[in-house]
Design a protein around this motif. Sequence first.
Motif, PDB file in Angstrom:
ATOM      1  N   GLY A 135      -9.867  -6.780   1.926  1.00  7.53           N
ATOM      2  CA  GLY A 135      -8.898  -6.907   2.741  1.00  7.53           C
ATOM      3  C   GLY A 135      -7.604  -6.633   3.317  1.00  7.53           C
ATOM      4  N   SER A 136      -6.542  -6.703   2.855  1.00  5.52           N
ATOM      5  CA  SER A 136      -6.069  -6.120   2.805  1.00  5.52           C
ATOM      6  C   SER A 136      -5.064  -5.090   2.611  1.00  5.52           C
ATOM      7  CB  SER A 136      -4.665  -7.032   2.232  1.00  5.52           C
ATOM      8  OG  SER A 136      -5.121  -8.473   2.364  1.00  5.52           O
ATOM      9  N   LYS A 137      -4.469  -4.913   3.196  1.00  5.75           N
ATOM     10  CA  LYS A 137      -3.766  -3.231   2.176  1.00  5.75           C
ATOM     11  C   LYS A 137      -2.130  -3.030   1.782  1.00  5.75           C
ATOM     12  CE  LYS A 137      -5.177  -1.316   6.896  1.00  5.75           C
ATOM     13  NZ  LYS A 137      -4.792  -0.143   8.257  1.00  5.75           N
ATOM     14  N   TYR A 138      -2.693  -2.575   0.696  1.00  7.57           N
ATOM     15  CA  TYR A 138      -1.400  -2.075  -0.107  1.00  7.57           C
ATOM     16  C   TYR A 138      -1.114  -1.086  -0.622  1.00  7.57           C
ATOM     17  CZ  TYR A 138      -2.719  -7.468  -1.617  1.00  7.57           C
ATOM     18  OH  TYR A 138      -3.048  -8.408  -1.210  1.00  7.57           O
ATOM     19  N   ALA A 139       0.408  -0.452  -1.004  1.00  7.73           N
ATOM     20  CA  ALA A 139       0.711   0.195  -1.660  1.00  7.73           C
ATOM     21  C   ALA A 139       0.691   0.338  -2.909  1.00  7.73           C
ATOM     22  CB  ALA A 139       2.474   0.719  -0.905  1.00  7.73           C
ATOM     23  N   TYR A 140       1.293  -0.540  -3.558  1.00  6.50           N
ATOM     24  CA  TYR A 140       1.455  -0.611  -5.135  1.00  6.50           C
ATOM     25  C   TYR A 140       1.869   0.595  -4.854  1.00  6.50           C
ATOM     26  CZ  TYR A 140      -2.137  -5.141  -5.042  1.00  6.50           C
ATOM     27  OH  TYR A 140      -2.484  -5.921  -5.262  1.00  6.50           O
ATOM     28  N   VAL A 141       3.222   0.747  -4.604  1.00  6.16           N
ATOM     29  CA  VAL A 141       3.666   1.975  -5.024  1.00  6.16           C
ATOM     30  C   VAL A 141       5.241   2.150  -6.238  1.00  6.16           C
ATOM     31  CG1 VAL A 141       5.631   4.136  -4.486  1.00  6.16           C
ATOM     32  CG2 VAL A 141       2.466   3.544  -3.061  1.00  6.16           C
ATOM     33  N   GLY A 142       5.506   1.954  -7.310  1.00  5.41           N
ATOM     34  CA  GLY A 142       6.291   2.159  -7.677  1.00  5.41           C
ATOM     35  C   GLY A 142       6.845   3.003  -8.459  1.00  5.41           C
ATOM     36  N   GLU A 167      -2.718   8.506  -2.893  1.00  2.00           N
ATOM     37  CA  GLU A 167      -2.311   7.846  -1.788  1.00  2.00           C
ATOM     38  C   GLU A 167      -1.167   6.754  -1.393  1.00  2.00           C
ATOM     39  OE1 GLU A 167      -6.222   7.312   0.337  1.00  2.00           O
ATOM     40  OE2 GLU A 167      -7.009   9.395  -0.242  1.00  2.00           O
ATOM     41  N   ALA A 168      -2.290   5.854  -3.251  1.00  2.00           N
ATOM     42  CA  ALA A 168      -1.098   4.512  -3.058  1.00  2.00           C
ATOM     43  C   ALA A 168      -1.747   3.592  -4.701  1.00  2.00           C
ATOM     44  CB  ALA A 168      -2.315   3.751  -2.403  1.00  2.00           C
TER      45      ALA A 168
END
Length: 298
Positions: free
Chosen positions: A97-104, A62-63
Amino acid sequence: MSHINSEASGFGGSVVVSIIDCVNNGDVTGRYIVGGIVGRTEGDTSGSVIDGCVNHSIINAEAYVGCIAGHTSTYVIKNSDNENSQLNASGYYLENGSKYAYVGGLVGRGPCVENCTNYVDINYTGGGDFTGGVMEYFELGAAITGSGITSSEASASFKKLKNLGNISGNSYVGGIAGGVMYFWDNGCKPCTVTFEKFENASAIVGKGNYVGGIVGYACGDVGGISGSLDWSIYDCINSADISGKANVAGLFGGFKNGEAKGSAYKDNIVSIVDCVSTGKVKANYKYGDIIGLNEIVK
């Protein structure tokens, strides 16, 4: 798999781990913190490396994901790549409370990468921010703390990173990294972050702000009365088209100061030498060939 070495030392001490010449050919599926070689590393692992590792499979999450590792703490990842891989991510990771992708392409989140290449196209369609070709999110303070450096001359140096995959995401998107964060509480004059021989050769697209051929967003936070931070950037090249909404550039979408943890900032500097961008830059406002937004003191 080739081999994994580990050494322990000291009272209750640290463990040094070497993951060397490992190859993954099997598909991997998970929700968060997912990698082809390593999902996550933690603890006092100063001096540990992931060296010469390759992923040749499909990675689904998902992320918070990379083809080599999802999250590394103090490991150095070097001489590794993801040729003939595929990476799929369409969710987000909720943090404070924040949305992160963290996709590398290689690493989702971590401190140190050198002499690595991303070959994977990343079309991130989720609701989070921070997407990068080689690494989504550099945490430079973690790299320095893990290396055992405690003096007032803390520095970090990164060399020979290349992106050959088309990258698309929301905000904070880069060919090499979506975000670079330097945090150092002790105060130093100067702390220095050096980027050398970074190259992006594929299209980078962001739906939002802070998009760069090399780095989307760079932020420095140095505490202490005499603290300062120098960004030294050499021999970086972008040859592809870059597009986003605002704070968009061929090399760096934006530089900013963080919120000082000590008493004051002193003379933060960005130095860019022998760098070039030949691709087209498209944005609504605040854009440039080299830097989109510069809020560093000097």
